[in-house]
Design a protein around this motif. Structure first.
Motif, PDB file in Angstrom:
ATOM      1  N   LEU A 191      80.547 -65.209 -64.552  1.00  0.00           N
ATOM      2  CA  LEU A 191      79.621 -64.382 -65.318  1.00  0.00           C
ATOM      3  C   LEU A 191      79.699 -64.764 -66.799  1.00  0.00           C
ATOM      4  O   LEU A 191      78.687 -64.787 -67.502  1.00  0.00           O
ATOM      5  CB  LEU A 191      79.948 -62.891 -65.124  1.00  0.00           C
TER       6      LEU A 191
ATOM      7  N   ALA B  84      67.333 -56.474 -68.807  1.00  0.00           N
ATOM      8  CA  ALA B  84      67.646 -56.663 -67.378  1.00  0.00           C
ATOM      9  C   ALA B  84      68.194 -58.059 -67.101  1.00  0.00           C
ATOM     10  O   ALA B  84      69.064 -58.234 -66.249  1.00  0.00           O
ATOM     11  CB  ALA B  84      66.394 -56.432 -66.532  1.00  0.00           C
TER      12      ALA B  84
ATOM     13  N   GLU C 263      71.765 -57.768 -68.179  1.00  0.00           N
ATOM     14  CA  GLU C 263      72.482 -56.749 -67.407  1.00  0.00           C
ATOM     15  C   GLU C 263      72.807 -57.250 -65.999  1.00  0.00           C
ATOM     16  O   GLU C 263      73.792 -56.828 -65.401  1.00  0.00           O
ATOM     17  CB  GLU C 263      71.597 -55.495 -67.350  1.00  0.00           C
ATOM     18  N   GLN C 264      71.978 -58.164 -65.476  1.00  0.00           N
ATOM     19  CA  GLN C 264      72.244 -58.668 -64.128  1.00  0.00           C
ATOM     20  C   GLN C 264      73.566 -59.442 -64.061  1.00  0.00           C
ATOM     21  O   GLN C 264      74.101 -59.645 -62.974  1.00  0.00           O
ATOM     22  CB  GLN C 264      71.091 -59.535 -63.630  1.00  0.00           C
ATOM     23  N   PHE C 265      74.064 -59.876 -65.230  1.00  0.00           N
ATOM     24  CA  PHE C 265      75.366 -60.550 -65.250  1.00  0.00           C
ATOM     25  C   PHE C 265      76.474 -59.604 -65.717  1.00  0.00           C
ATOM     26  O   PHE C 265      77.527 -60.044 -66.168  1.00  0.00           O
ATOM     27  CB  PHE C 265      75.298 -61.807 -66.138  1.00  0.00           C
ATOM     28  N   GLY C 266      76.230 -58.299 -65.588  1.00  0.00           N
ATOM     29  CA  GLY C 266      77.250 -57.301 -65.878  1.00  0.00           C
ATOM     30  C   GLY C 266      77.661 -57.288 -67.342  1.00  0.00           C
ATOM     31  O   GLY C 266      76.855 -57.575 -68.231  1.00  0.00           O
ATOM     32  N   ILE C 267      78.894 -56.912 -67.570  1.00  0.00           N
ATOM     33  CA  ILE C 267      79.413 -56.747 -68.936  1.00  0.00           C
ATOM     34  C   ILE C 267      79.247 -58.039 -69.736  1.00  0.00           C
ATOM     35  O   ILE C 267      78.838 -58.013 -70.904  1.00  0.00           O
ATOM     36  CB  ILE C 267      80.913 -56.369 -68.887  1.00  0.00           C
TER      37      ILE C 267
ATOM     38  N   LEU D 114      75.772 -58.460 -70.887  1.00  0.00           N
ATOM     39  CA  LEU D 114      75.419 -57.526 -71.958  1.00  0.00           C
ATOM     40  C   LEU D 114      76.028 -57.946 -73.291  1.00  0.00           C
ATOM     41  O   LEU D 114      75.460 -57.683 -74.355  1.00  0.00           O
ATOM     42  CB  LEU D 114      75.816 -56.100 -71.566  1.00  0.00           C
TER      43      LEU D 114
ATOM     44  N   LEU E  25      80.293 -49.368 -71.399  1.00  0.00           N
ATOM     45  CA  LEU E  25      79.863 -49.894 -70.097  1.00  0.00           C
ATOM     46  C   LEU E  25      81.054 -50.391 -69.281  1.00  0.00           C
ATOM     47  O   LEU E  25      81.034 -50.345 -68.051  1.00  0.00           O
ATOM     48  CB  LEU E  25      78.802 -50.977 -70.289  1.00  0.00           C
ATOM     49  N   LYS E  26      82.100 -50.848 -69.973  1.00  0.00           N
ATOM     50  CA  LYS E  26      83.319 -51.202 -69.240  1.00  0.00           C
ATOM     51  C   LYS E  26      83.918 -49.954 -68.581  1.00  0.00           C
ATOM     52  O   LYS E  26      84.408 -50.008 -67.452  1.00  0.00           O
ATOM     53  CB  LYS E  26      84.347 -51.811 -70.199  1.00  0.00           C
TER      54      LYS E  26
ATOM     55  N   LYS F 252      81.920 -49.207 -65.467  1.00  0.00           N
ATOM     56  CA  LYS F 252      82.294 -50.085 -64.350  1.00  0.00           C
ATOM     57  C   LYS F 252      83.655 -49.668 -63.759  1.00  0.00           C
ATOM     58  O   LYS F 252      83.839 -49.635 -62.537  1.00  0.00           O
ATOM     59  CB  LYS F 252      82.325 -51.534 -64.864  1.00  0.00           C
TER      60      LYS F 252
ATOM     61  N   TYR G 107      67.617 -56.114 -62.405  1.00  0.00           N
ATOM     62  CA  TYR G 107      68.345 -54.834 -62.389  1.00  0.00           C
ATOM     63  C   TYR G 107      68.971 -54.598 -61.016  1.00  0.00           C
ATOM     64  O   TYR G 107      70.098 -54.117 -60.905  1.00  0.00           O
ATOM     65  CB  TYR G 107      67.411 -53.671 -62.719  1.00  0.00           C
TER      66      TYR G 107
ATOM     67  N   VAL H 157      69.873 -56.753 -58.581  1.00  0.00           N
ATOM     68  CA  VAL H 157      71.067 -57.551 -58.262  1.00  0.00           C
ATOM     69  C   VAL H 157      72.226 -57.125 -59.154  1.00  0.00           C
ATOM     70  O   VAL H 157      73.373 -57.081 -58.705  1.00  0.00           O
ATOM     71  CB  VAL H 157      70.855 -59.080 -58.349  1.00  0.00           C
ATOM     72  N   GLY H 158      71.936 -56.782 -60.396  1.00  0.00           N
ATOM     73  CA  GLY H 158      73.005 -56.381 -61.314  1.00  0.00           C
ATOM     74  C   GLY H 158      73.714 -55.112 -60.874  1.00  0.00           C
ATOM     75  O   GLY H 158      74.925 -54.975 -61.034  1.00  0.00           O
ATOM     76  N   HIS H 159      72.959 -54.167 -60.313  1.00  0.00           N
ATOM     77  CA  HIS H 159      73.556 -52.869 -59.988  1.00  0.00           C
ATOM     78  C   HIS H 159      73.899 -52.699 -58.510  1.00  0.00           C
ATOM     79  O   HIS H 159      74.855 -52.012 -58.171  1.00  0.00           O
ATOM     80  CB  HIS H 159      72.648 -51.741 -60.474  1.00  0.00           C
TER      81      HIS H 159
ATOM     82  N   VAL I 132      74.778 -61.502 -57.919  1.00  0.00           N
ATOM     83  CA  VAL I 132      74.058 -62.446 -58.769  1.00  0.00           C
ATOM     84  C   VAL I 132      74.671 -63.830 -58.586  1.00  0.00           C
ATOM     85  O   VAL I 132      75.890 -63.978 -58.429  1.00  0.00           O
ATOM     86  CB  VAL I 132      74.078 -61.995 -60.254  1.00  0.00           C
TER      87      VAL I 132
ATOM     88  N   TYR J 232      78.519 -63.154 -57.651  1.00  0.00           N
ATOM     89  CA  TYR J 232      79.293 -62.063 -58.240  1.00  0.00           C
ATOM     90  C   TYR J 232      78.592 -60.729 -58.002  1.00  0.00           C
ATOM     91  O   TYR J 232      77.375 -60.688 -57.887  1.00  0.00           O
ATOM     92  CB  TYR J 232      79.473 -62.284 -59.743  1.00  0.00           C
TER      93      TYR J 232
ATOM     94  N   PRO K 266      78.091 -57.574 -60.045  1.00  0.00           N
ATOM     95  CA  PRO K 266      78.343 -57.086 -61.403  1.00  0.00           C
ATOM     96  C   PRO K 266      78.733 -55.596 -61.498  1.00  0.00           C
ATOM     97  O   PRO K 266      79.815 -55.287 -61.966  1.00  0.00           O
ATOM     98  CB  PRO K 266      77.042 -57.386 -62.139  1.00  0.00           C
ATOM     99  N   PHE K 267      77.867 -54.685 -61.095  1.00  0.00           N
ATOM    100  CA  PHE K 267      78.201 -53.263 -61.253  1.00  0.00           C
ATOM    101  C   PHE K 267      78.540 -52.600 -59.921  1.00  0.00           C
ATOM    102  O   PHE K 267      79.389 -51.747 -59.849  1.00  0.00           O
ATOM    103  CB  PHE K 267      77.077 -52.511 -61.994  1.00  0.00           C
TER     104      PHE K 267
END
Lengths: 309, 309
Positions: A43, A73, A76-80, A83, B83-84, B87, B116, B118-120, B124, B131, B133-134
């Motif tokens: 990521l 978005a 955000e799709q790659f998480g933290i 972002l 955001l960490k 998670k 969004y 895939v991220g949540h 991804v 991976y 992500p969330f």
């Protein structure tokens, strides 16, 4: 911030915004390889590739354009890690004096909308200290929840001199499913547009335009004409140019007679220009130069259409 | 995931979800002090306070409840550090076998909605690796952009066995501004509800309920009754209980005859229970025990109302 946006549009002669929506598939091989060599196929590696890609495009276009619109978005799709690249992009664009429109399409109610607002446009209090978490200049907002959802954003905008673009009529094919439904003979998006104009009156800028703008898709030029009249003091952010099908001549409806009132977004058409036949001569190595040429062509297309009306 | 949610609701006898919306003002002094002593009055300090607060509430309630609903705005307001903590909260709740409903209210179009999603809810791709992500189990989604906005989420849900709750009628006072507008004599939220039911048919779970749920506010029980009939196979997430004014007896409309079909959220009423006179005896030090007592009371209130009908 609407004042700055308008001043920059006038200075550059470019009522356009570059959408920084970096799908990995848009990023040239050599950028991805370098990022993965350093951070692995992680990521973090993806975030680094995005950041290097954005930086090059910004460096090659910032003097021609007033604003950028990163689509959160895509980060955000790659998480933290994604972002973090978003935040780095926002900061870098601001250091280049670009106006940053955070395309976040948030929307909730009361204290929850307020939390999004302080996080993206304002300051958050921690004990006796204050921090500016994301610090975009504008944010896009979804109006489905009504005034309760929008007003907390507006309050932060007033404090911070920042602005909003509220979704009215979106550029996608199915946007009509709910937005076009007739309410007393008029489509819902007109009602939303009227509400945006009304909210906008509460927070006017210097040049006759409000800090509270609207989003209306380039793909619906007739509706753009109606909404333009319905919201005369509202700046309209117009997505859907280029890759989604909108052309310069479709866009004149979105502008007022003063040549202001609209800012047209292109994402893929600019940032992945090097993939188009038209700009293939630049090659993937010089993708930033391809983006610059695409910006110049887009400005010419829109100016030409505005001058011809 | 709807199967797991229903199984857990049946096992606990608690059709409720605890909203983990940790405003700093809800977090007892001693937790904040400790976090600030370690990390300073920083975004990191705020994130640590949130995380310690959440952990205690989860530890004291997880055996009584099927699910939690962290509201991402409350974390996002503290930027990357917040955001960490989001998670970390998602992961911890899953380690406690709770179903996690990410209250993210995202919504965009095409590839952006897909990002969004895939991220949540999904995975991804980065080069040859994948991976998560969330990794929430469900996400809330805003329908204003129509099918184009929702379908990319549904596709990811199908692949991952995850689910959605789509905003239909929200609990806030001004939700009617657009949602109640009459379209051919029927309010817009009914149209949205019908669409949700239709989308839901494409992704059914085992117990007669769909993976695609709806959000309908407890503050509008009559509309809940109509929507219940209109979307018989749709699980309804019901916010607005307690602090926002909804009571057990208002909620029976949201349930089907099988006692299923709805899950009621309470946030402030549970996580800040220690601040209510009713639970003041626990004291701020034992805020987790106050939350546990508030969960027990909420379950009794709702069960009582369901048994009395």
């Amino acid at each position: 911030m609407i004042n700055k946006l308008i001043a920059k549009i006038q200075k550059t002669g470019a009522p356009i915004v570059v959408g920084l929506d970096p799908m990995l598939g848009y990023i040239p091989e050599h950028i991805q390889k370098k990022a993965f060599a350093e951070y692995g196929e992680t990521l973090e590696g993806a975030a680094e590739a995005i950041w290097q890609f954005n930086k090059e495009i910004v460096d090659k276009t910032y003097d021609l354009i007033p604003a950028v619109k990163p689509q959160i978005a895509m980060y955000e799709q790659f998480g933290i890690e994604g972002l973090k690249a978003y935040k780095k992009t926002v900061d870098y664009c601001k250091s280049r004096d670009l106006v940053v429109i955070g395309d976040i399409k948030r929307g909730d109610i009361g204290s929850t909308s307020a939390a999004y607002a302080v996080g993206h446009l304002g300051k958050v209090q921690v004990g006796s200290k204050c921090y500016v978490p994301f610090d975009e200049d504008f944010a896009t907002v979804n109006p489905y929840l009504g005034s309760d959802g929008v007003k907390p954003f507006m309050e932060v905008c007033k404090e911070e001199n920042k602005g909003l673009f509220i979704l009215v009529k979106t550029s996608n094919p199915s946007s009509g499913e709910f937005q076009d439904q007739l309410v007393n003979g008029r489509p819902l998006y007109e009602l939303v547009g009227e509400k945006v104009a009304q909210w906008g009156e509460e927070h006017m800028g210097d040049a006759g335009y409000s800090y509270i703008g609207a989003v209306v898709g380039a793909t619906y030029p007739e509706m753009g004409a109606v909404l333009r009249k319905l919201m005369p003091k509202t700046y309209i952010l117009v997505p859907g140019y280029g890759a989604q099908g909108g052309k310069g001549k479709d866009l004149v409806n979105f502008f007022n007679e003063d040549g202001l009132g609209a800012i047209v977004n292109s994402s893929r058409g600019i940032i992945a220009a090097y993939k188009q036949e038209k700009y293939a001569k630049f090659g993937a190595e010089n993708f930033g130069d391809a983006s610059r040429a695409a910006v110049e062509d887009m400005v010419a297309d829109i100016s030409g259409a505005l001058n011809a009306r």
